[in-house]
Every structure is written in C-alpha cells, then in structure tokens.
Scaffold this motif. Structure first.
Motif, PDB file in Angstrom:
ATOM      1  N   PHE A   1      -7.872 -68.334  -5.302  1.00  0.00           N
ATOM      2  CA  PHE A   1      -6.671 -68.447  -6.129  1.00  0.00           C
ATOM      3  C   PHE A   1      -5.639 -67.383  -5.749  1.00  0.00           C
ATOM      4  CE2 PHE A   1      -4.118 -67.651  -9.924  1.00  0.00           C
ATOM      5  CZ  PHE A   1      -3.700 -68.936 -10.229  1.00  0.00           C
ATOM      6  N   PHE A   2      -6.104 -66.167  -5.426  1.00  0.00           N
ATOM      7  CA  PHE A   2      -5.200 -65.039  -5.207  1.00  0.00           C
ATOM      8  C   PHE A   2      -4.974 -64.654  -3.744  1.00  0.00           C
ATOM      9  CE2 PHE A   2      -6.665 -64.174  -9.577  1.00  0.00           C
ATOM     10  CZ  PHE A   2      -5.438 -64.020 -10.203  1.00  0.00           C
ATOM     11  N   HIS A   3      -5.789 -65.097  -2.811  1.00  0.00           N
ATOM     12  CA  HIS A   3      -5.835 -64.503  -1.478  1.00  0.00           C
ATOM     13  C   HIS A   3      -4.523 -64.570  -0.701  1.00  0.00           C
ATOM     14  CE1 HIS A   3      -6.453 -68.630  -0.196  1.00  0.00           C
ATOM     15  NE2 HIS A   3      -6.462 -68.257   1.068  1.00  0.00           N
ATOM     16  N   ASP A   4      -3.748 -65.611  -0.851  1.00  0.00           N
ATOM     17  CA  ASP A   4      -2.488 -65.741  -0.105  1.00  0.00           C
ATOM     18  C   ASP A   4      -1.255 -65.627  -0.995  1.00  0.00           C
ATOM     19  OD1 ASP A   4      -3.609 -65.952   2.418  1.00  0.00           O
ATOM     20  OD2 ASP A   4      -3.599 -68.134   2.437  1.00  0.00           O
ATOM     21  N   MET A   5      -1.386 -64.929  -2.115  1.00  0.00           N
ATOM     22  CA  MET A   5      -0.286 -64.865  -3.074  1.00  0.00           C
ATOM     23  C   MET A   5       0.993 -64.283  -2.475  1.00  0.00           C
ATOM     24  SD  MET A   5      -1.349 -61.921  -5.750  1.00  0.00           S
ATOM     25  CE  MET A   5      -2.369 -60.579  -5.235  1.00  0.00           C
ATOM     26  N   PHE A   6       0.886 -63.426  -1.505  1.00  0.00           N
ATOM     27  CA  PHE A   6       2.087 -62.846  -0.908  1.00  0.00           C
ATOM     28  C   PHE A   6       2.747 -63.780   0.107  1.00  0.00           C
ATOM     29  CE2 PHE A   6       0.191 -58.963  -2.583  1.00  0.00           C
ATOM     30  CZ  PHE A   6       1.308 -58.380  -3.172  1.00  0.00           C
ATOM     31  N   LEU A   7       2.058 -64.829   0.511  1.00  0.00           N
ATOM     32  CA  LEU A   7       2.644 -65.795   1.448  1.00  0.00           C
ATOM     33  C   LEU A   7       3.413 -66.905   0.748  1.00  0.00           C
ATOM     34  CD1 LEU A   7      -0.228 -66.193   4.067  1.00  0.00           C
ATOM     35  CD2 LEU A   7       1.761 -64.667   4.128  1.00  0.00           C
TER      36      LEU A   7
ATOM     37  N   VAL B   1       7.643 -71.310   0.474  1.00  0.00           N
ATOM     38  CA  VAL B   1       8.767 -71.900  -0.271  1.00  0.00           C
ATOM     39  C   VAL B   1      10.046 -71.811   0.553  1.00  0.00           C
ATOM     40  CG1 VAL B   1      10.233 -71.635  -2.327  1.00  0.00           C
ATOM     41  CG2 VAL B   1       7.731 -71.477  -2.536  1.00  0.00           C
ATOM     42  N   LYS B   2      10.269 -70.666   1.173  1.00  0.00           N
ATOM     43  CA  LYS B   2      11.482 -70.433   1.967  1.00  0.00           C
ATOM     44  C   LYS B   2      11.497 -71.281   3.240  1.00  0.00           C
ATOM     45  CE  LYS B   2      13.998 -66.481   3.969  1.00  0.00           C
ATOM     46  NZ  LYS B   2      13.940 -65.020   4.157  1.00  0.00           N
TER      47      LYS B   2
ATOM     48  N   GLU C   1       8.736 -76.065   6.329  1.00  0.00           N
ATOM     49  CA  GLU C   1       8.268 -76.671   7.574  1.00  0.00           C
ATOM     50  C   GLU C   1       7.069 -75.918   8.169  1.00  0.00           C
ATOM     51  OE1 GLU C   1      11.620 -73.799   8.770  1.00  0.00           O
ATOM     52  OE2 GLU C   1      11.115 -75.065   7.070  1.00  0.00           O
ATOM     53  N   LEU C   2       6.820 -74.722   7.687  1.00  0.00           N
ATOM     54  CA  LEU C   2       5.677 -73.927   8.142  1.00  0.00           C
ATOM     55  C   LEU C   2       4.526 -74.160   7.168  1.00  0.00           C
ATOM     56  CD1 LEU C   2       7.584 -70.615   8.980  1.00  0.00           C
ATOM     57  CD2 LEU C   2       7.002 -72.499  10.525  1.00  0.00           C
ATOM     58  N   LYS C   3       3.540 -74.932   7.588  1.00  0.00           N
ATOM     59  CA  LYS C   3       2.485 -75.361   6.675  1.00  0.00           C
ATOM     60  C   LYS C   3       1.212 -74.536   6.757  1.00  0.00           C
ATOM     61  CE  LYS C   3       2.084 -79.757   5.979  1.00  0.00           C
ATOM     62  NZ  LYS C   3       1.894 -81.197   6.129  1.00  0.00           N
ATOM     63  N   TYR C   4       0.996 -73.871   7.876  1.00  0.00           N
ATOM     64  CA  TYR C   4      -0.264 -73.168   8.097  1.00  0.00           C
ATOM     65  C   TYR C   4       0.023 -71.725   8.482  1.00  0.00           C
ATOM     66  CZ  TYR C   4      -1.595 -78.051   8.492  1.00  0.00           C
ATOM     67  OH  TYR C   4      -1.754 -79.390   8.254  1.00  0.00           O
TER      68      TYR C   4
ATOM     69  N   ASP D   1       9.405 -68.228  15.492  1.00  0.00           N
ATOM     70  CA  ASP D   1      10.483 -67.284  15.793  1.00  0.00           C
ATOM     71  C   ASP D   1      11.486 -67.183  14.648  1.00  0.00           C
ATOM     72  OD1 ASP D   1       9.461 -66.758  18.317  1.00  0.00           O
ATOM     73  OD2 ASP D   1      10.614 -68.360  19.263  1.00  0.00           O
ATOM     74  N   ILE D   2      11.287 -67.973  13.587  1.00  0.00           N
ATOM     75  CA  ILE D   2      12.305 -67.983  12.531  1.00  0.00           C
ATOM     76  C   ILE D   2      12.106 -66.893  11.479  1.00  0.00           C
ATOM     77  CG2 ILE D   2      12.817 -70.423  12.849  1.00  0.00           C
ATOM     78  CD1 ILE D   2      11.245 -71.060  10.353  1.00  0.00           C
ATOM     79  N   LEU D   3      10.943 -66.252  11.442  1.00  0.00           N
ATOM     80  CA  LEU D   3      10.732 -65.176  10.478  1.00  0.00           C
ATOM     81  C   LEU D   3      11.404 -63.896  10.945  1.00  0.00           C
ATOM     82  CD1 LEU D   3       6.952 -65.491   9.501  1.00  0.00           C
ATOM     83  CD2 LEU D   3       8.930 -66.461   8.343  1.00  0.00           C
TER      84      LEU D   3
END
Length: 162
Positions: A22-28, A33-34, A37-40, A48-50
């Motif tokens: 439930f919590f492991h990827d909370m910062f991602l 959301v932003k 198109e980046l699903k994984y 290169d978009i980050l």
C-alpha cells in the motif's frame, strides 16, 4: 497469494506485505499523475522527460517511503525494511539488476510479485485479447532472477489461480 503457497508463509506475513504494498511507492504517485504515459518504474528510470529533481525522487523513493512508514503508529515490525528493500537494494537507493540474497525473504516475495504483475500488465497492454500464458511469465521471471531463493518464490506462482 504467493505467501499462501510457500512453505514458510503465514497470515501475518501476508498482512505485512499488504501494508508494505500500500505504501511502498507513495512518493512515485505524483510522477505517475504528472506523466500518465509512464506506466512502469523502468519507464521512469529511462525516460528523458523527467527533470533532475524527479529523477532523484525515483532513485530515492524506497528509502524515503521506508523512513516515513516507520513513523506510522502500529506499523508492522520490519515493514520499513521491506519497503526500503523492495527494489533489491538494502539501503533503498536505486535499483538492482542482479538480485542477491542480502534482502529479506519477504522483500523477495514483493520483488517477484511486482515483476509478475508488471509482466501481466505488459501482456495486457501489448497483446489485448490474447490469452495469458502464465508459464511464459514464469519462464521470464526465472531468467531474471538467478538465485534459488527467488526461484522457489516464482515456483509458488504456478499454484495461483488467476
């Protein structure tokens, strides 16, 4: 479901893994959301978009989430460690390509589970309407994870009904 199918699995392990997942990827979450198109996670790693701040967040998200989770009252003992190790590194920084035995057995369950689900979702995206062949996914996982401790976890997938 993997925990139900491994010899040492217990209900408290399943409860702890559910908490961790439930919590492991909370910062991602804000990144997904932003950038829908980046699903994984590997999409996040290799795009290169980050900007540099976002890339730093991807690299450190496991460590950061582990630090936050341990402040939650009644957090299951060791949940912070599992979150920190959920990419196969002991310090929660970065990702590994060589999955070793120096992480918790429950972290290995999480790592294998995430890999299985990612393969399942990729199949759904890449081959809509095509029947899922679980054995093909298991074979991919067996190639990805070389250590026998991971392979025992992968073998438990055979007994899960999807």
């Amino acid at each position: 479901h993997i925990i139900e199918n491994i010899s040492w699995g217990a209900d408290e392990h399943a409860d702890k893994v559910a908490f961790v997942l439930f919590f492991h990827d909370m910062f991602l979450t804000p990144l997904y959301v932003k950038y829908p198109e980046l699903k994984y996670e590997d999409d996040l790693l290799f795009t290169d978009i980050l900007n540099d701040k976002d890339k730093e967040l991807v690299i450190n998200h496991a460590r950061m989430a582990g630090e936050v989770v341990k402040t939650i009252p009644r957090c299951p003992l060791g949940a912070d460690v599992l979150i920190t190790q959920h990419h196969g590194v002991t310090n929660g920084v970065g990702f590994t390509l060589e999955f070793r035995d120096d992480v918790s057995p429950l972290a290995k369950v999480i790592i294998v589970s995430e890999s299985f689900v990612e393969e399942l979702l990729r199949h759904k995206d890449d081959s809509p309407g095509k029947e899922l062949n679980v054995q093909e996914i298991i074979d991919k996982l067996r190639l990805k994870f070389k250590m026998h401790t991971y392979k025992k976890i992968i073998d438990a997938i055979k007994n899960i009904t999807l």
